[in-house]
Motif scaffolding. Structure first.
Motif, short mmCIF file in Angstrom:
data_model
loop_
_atom_site.label_atom_id
_atom_site.label_comp_id
_atom_site.label_asym_id
_atom_site.label_seq_id
_atom_site.Cartn_x
_atom_site.Cartn_y
_atom_site.Cartn_z
N ALA A 70 0.82 -1.31 -0.07
CA ALA A 70 0.03 -0.15 0.15
C ALA A 70 0.95 1.18 -0.11
CB ALA A 70 -0.88 -0.03 1.32
N CYS A 71 0.45 2.51 -0.56
CA CYS A 71 0.99 3.61 -0.43
C CYS A 71 0.15 4.79 -0.44
CB CYS A 71 1.72 3.91 -1.94
SG CYS A 71 2.96 5.27 -1.92
N ASN A 72 0.81 5.92 0.26
CA ASN A 72 -0.12 7.01 0.44
C ASN A 72 -0.08 8.15 -0.53
OD1 ASN A 72 2.48 7.15 1.51
ND2 ASN A 72 2.13 7.80 3.51
N ILE A 73 0.96 8.02 -1.41
CA ILE A 73 1.02 9.25 -2.42
C ILE A 73 1.14 8.69 -3.72
CG2 ILE A 73 2.47 10.26 -0.61
CD1 ILE A 73 4.88 9.94 -2.30
N GLN A 74 1.03 9.47 -4.88
CA GLN A 74 1.32 9.27 -6.09
C GLN A 74 2.61 10.03 -6.90
OE1 GLN A 74 -0.33 6.76 -8.19
NE2 GLN A 74 1.49 7.32 -9.18
N CYS A 75 3.58 9.04 -7.24
CA CYS A 75 4.46 9.76 -7.97
C CYS A 75 4.46 9.76 -9.25
CB CYS A 75 5.79 9.00 -7.57
SG CYS A 75 6.22 9.09 -5.99
N ASN A 76 4.52 10.87 -10.10
CA ASN A 76 4.36 10.71 -11.46
C ASN A 76 5.32 9.70 -12.09
OD1 ASN A 76 2.40 12.42 -12.01
ND2 ASN A 76 3.64 14.34 -12.01
N TYR A 77 6.23 9.06 -11.57
CA TYR A 77 7.19 8.05 -12.14
C TYR A 77 6.75 6.68 -11.81
CZ TYR A 77 9.59 9.30 -7.85
OH TYR A 77 9.80 9.42 -6.57
N CYS A 78 5.59 6.73 -11.10
CA CYS A 78 5.20 5.13 -10.50
C CYS A 78 3.93 4.52 -11.00
CB CYS A 78 5.14 5.34 -8.79
SG CYS A 78 4.40 3.89 -8.36
N ASN A 79 4.07 3.45 -11.31
CA ASN A 79 2.55 2.82 -11.83
C ASN A 79 2.62 1.74 -10.78
OD1 ASN A 79 0.79 0.94 -12.71
ND2 ASN A 79 1.56 1.20 -14.86
N ARG A 80 1.39 1.78 -10.07
CA ARG A 80 1.06 0.89 -8.82
C ARG A 80 1.24 -0.61 -9.27
NH1 ARG A 80 -0.89 3.98 -4.99
NH2 ARG A 80 0.38 5.77 -4.62
N LYS A 81 1.01 -0.95 -10.75
CA LYS A 81 1.06 -2.44 -10.90
C LYS A 81 2.41 -2.78 -10.74
CE LYS A 81 -0.20 -2.26 -14.92
NZ LYS A 81 -0.45 -2.62 -16.67
N ASP A 83 6.60 -2.11 -8.76
CA ASP A 83 7.44 -2.00 -7.41
C ASP A 83 7.49 -0.55 -7.40
OD1 ASP A 83 7.71 -4.50 -7.20
OD2 ASP A 83 9.47 -4.64 -8.02
N CYS A 84 7.71 -0.13 -6.16
CA CYS A 84 7.84 1.55 -5.64
C CYS A 84 9.31 1.86 -6.45
CB CYS A 84 8.06 1.35 -4.22
SG CYS A 84 8.69 3.28 -3.73
N ALA A 85 9.13 2.98 -7.46
CA ALA A 85 10.13 3.25 -8.13
C ALA A 85 11.10 4.04 -7.40
CB ALA A 85 9.72 3.98 -9.38
N ASN A 86 10.71 4.57 -6.04
CA ASN A 86 11.67 5.22 -5.31
C ASN A 86 12.93 4.51 -4.87
OD1 ASN A 86 10.32 7.48 -5.21
ND2 ASN A 86 9.21 7.15 -3.43
N GLU A 87 12.89 3.22 -4.74
CA GLU A 87 13.73 2.49 -4.33
C GLU A 87 14.26 1.24 -5.17
OE1 GLU A 87 15.69 3.17 -1.94
OE2 GLU A 87 16.96 1.48 -1.24
FE1 SF4 Z 1 4.27 5.23 -3.83
FE2 SF4 Z 1 6.66 4.32 -4.34
FE3 SF4 Z 1 4.96 4.60 -6.18
FE4 SF4 Z 1 5.73 6.80 -5.05
S1 SF4 Z 1 7.05 5.45 -6.17
S2 SF4 Z 1 3.73 6.48 -5.55
S3 SF4 Z 1 6.22 6.34 -3.11
S4 SF4 Z 1 4.93 3.16 -4.30
#
Ligand code: SF4
Ligand code: CLF
Length: 487
Positions: A70-81, A83-87
């Protein structure tokens, strides 16, 4: 007294040059800081962490378990399908695990991979927003494997309310992804956040996120938790801003700053990917990393690994440990890890000494000449991989400031496939190493040797199984003497 000429003639790894006191081989230590550069209690926390210590990444492995979707924000470089693209890099789907499954997997990997020193939770969503799952996994692992360090990656929005528990659970390493300290810029990266039961958008959303990130960083620094800041470099949006981010997070006590390239591809279905936002080139990334030098220490050895990565950075053994392959009964025994750590202590002493001597000698030359060297390595700080088997090359620079690590460059495909060379792979490798002067590897065939030389990259297997830095110092000496790399 060891001279550059001695290094040219130098022996194999293990017959290392004597240590110089003062340790650090690089003029800008970055995350390569060793026991002589860091307070003992900090060194103790980072010495076996492959991300927090550049030295440790030659020897130690991390693993991630994808227990926090689960995540609480949306980043423009992320697609929730994905992994978290932050890491981690987007475009690969993890096997999502329950905390019980995740803990079981960690126990199995710890038995099979003695290099394992860190368990990280880096998604696929946010490890702190999904705290229930993160904590349950860590609870089991810390009880069963107290020698494994715990590590968390977060966007920071839910950080302040978790600081007490993070400290209480002895989580010494927290990564916060901070892409901006100016909410106007943040509004171009985050379309919305979910905070206090409400969805926020625009500059207000970025403002709240920024305040929570800064508060969380202040709180962790005050409690002695080591904070690494990850920033995704987005050309045209935050490239010029990241120096300011670096300055701000350093002032607030961040230990390390990792500037990572945006990975943007329409196929990933992200807002940036679908709207033509490009990622930076290797040269653009280096430019920003260089501009940040002198502020918070730069991490340059990140591999943007998956949220279910297993192994040394740059290697991915995740597929060996999918749920269906885990053994029914798992032993919990530290003997192999203990023995491995003792052996590594000896190896890294020798490596550190060789590295310091090589750096000092290159600096002593006080030369304006510079040499960019790509190295094929499987770890242990050695030139020990065949050219055709390398899936990445580590790039170093030798100049009047010493020998320093610039970063790792991944290649799309190995050159060697089933014993045969692939021309298309070779073309890709030449492209990625276009600015490199010399390539060091344990072995290389005649055909790629000729093609690399035509492209202006001098290949050499003369330094097979030697430590990397002395090999580069020796090459540097040869260059100054006008001799080719494989003289
Ligand atoms: Fe959430 Fe990570 Fe996706 Fe950002 S990149 S929306 S922090 S899951
Ligand atoms: Fe994982 Fe991150 Fe901990 Fe490392 S990864 S949670 S700090 S244990 Fe490391 Fe991978 Fe780069 Fe991350 S190489 S993506 S920095």
């Amino acid at each position: 007294m060891i001279t550059i000429e001695d290094l040219v003639r130098g022996g194999k790894a293990g017959a290392a040059a004597p240590a110089k006191s003062g340790g650090c081989a690089s003029s800008s230590c970055g995350s390569s800081g060793g026991p002589d550069d860091l307070a003992p209690h900090i060194w103790e926390k980072v010495k076996d962490h492959p991300c927090y210590s550049e030295e440790a990444h030659h020897y130690f492995a991390r693993m991630h378990v994808a227990v926090a979707p689960a995540c609480n924000i949306q980043c423009n470089y992320c697609n929730r399908k994905y992994d978290c693209a932050n890491e981690s890099r987007p475009g690969v789907v993890s096997e999502r695990l329950t905390p019980e499954q995740g803990a079981r997997k960690v126990l199995a990997v710890a038995q099979a991979v003695p290099q394992l020193s860190v368990l990280g939770i880096a998604g696929p969503g946010d490890a702190l927003y999904d705290w229930r799952h993160t904590r349950a996994t860590f609870d089991v692992v810390s009880r069963q494997l107290p020698d494994i360090k715990l590590c968390i990656s977060t966007n920071g929005l839910a950080l302040p309310e978790h600081v007490d528990e993070i400290v209480g659970m002895h989580i010494d390493h927290v990564t916060i992804t901070i892409n901006m300290v100016d909410p106007e810029i943040g509004a171009k990266i985050y379309p919305w956040i979910y905070f206090q039961h409400k969805r926020w958008t625009g500059v207000k959303a970025a403002q709240i996120l920024h305040q929570r990130q800064m508060l969380g960083l202040d709180m962790l620094a005050a409690r002695g938790v080591l904070v690494k800041v990850n920033s995704v470099l987005i050309p045209g949006i935050n490239d010029e801003h990241l120096v300011e981010v670096n300055r701000e997070v350093k002032a607030r006590g961040a230990f390390l700053h990792n500037v990572m390239p945006l990975i943007s591809d329409p196929a990933h279905g992200t807002w940036f990917g679908l709207n033509g936002q490009r990622g930076p080139t290797a040269q653009e990334l280096k430019k920003v990393q260089d501009a940040c030098e002198g502020g918070a220490k730069m991490m340059r050895h990140c591999r943007q690994c998956r949220a279910d990565a297993v192994g040394l950075l740059g290697e991915d053994r995740g597929q060996e440990f999918t749920l269906d392959k885990l053994p029914e009964t798992i032993m919990v025994d530290t003997a192999d890890r203990d023995a491995y750590r003792e052996e590594v202590e000896r190896k890294r002493e020798a490596h550190r000494a060789a590295k310091a001597a090589a750096g000092a000698l290159v600096r002593e030359a006080r030369d304006a000449c510079s040499l960019t060297v790509a190295v094929a390595t499987k770890g242990d700080g050695l030139v020990n991989q065949h050219f055709g088997h390398a899936s990445e090359f580590q790039v170093y620079l030798a100049d009047g400031a010493g020998v320093r690590f610039l970063g790792a460059r991944k290649i799309d495909e190995h050159y060697c496939k089933g014993g045969l060379g692939e021309d298309s792979a070779l073309a890709g490798i030449i492209d990625i190493l276009a600015d490199v002067d010399v390539l060091l590897c344990a072995k290389i065939g005649d055909c790629p040797k000729v093609e690399l030389a035509h492209a202006g990259i001098e290949p050499s297997d003369d330094f097979a199984y030697e430590f990397i830095e002395p090999a580069i110092a020796a090459l540097y000496a040869r260059r100054r003497a006008g001799a080719p790399a494989d003289a």
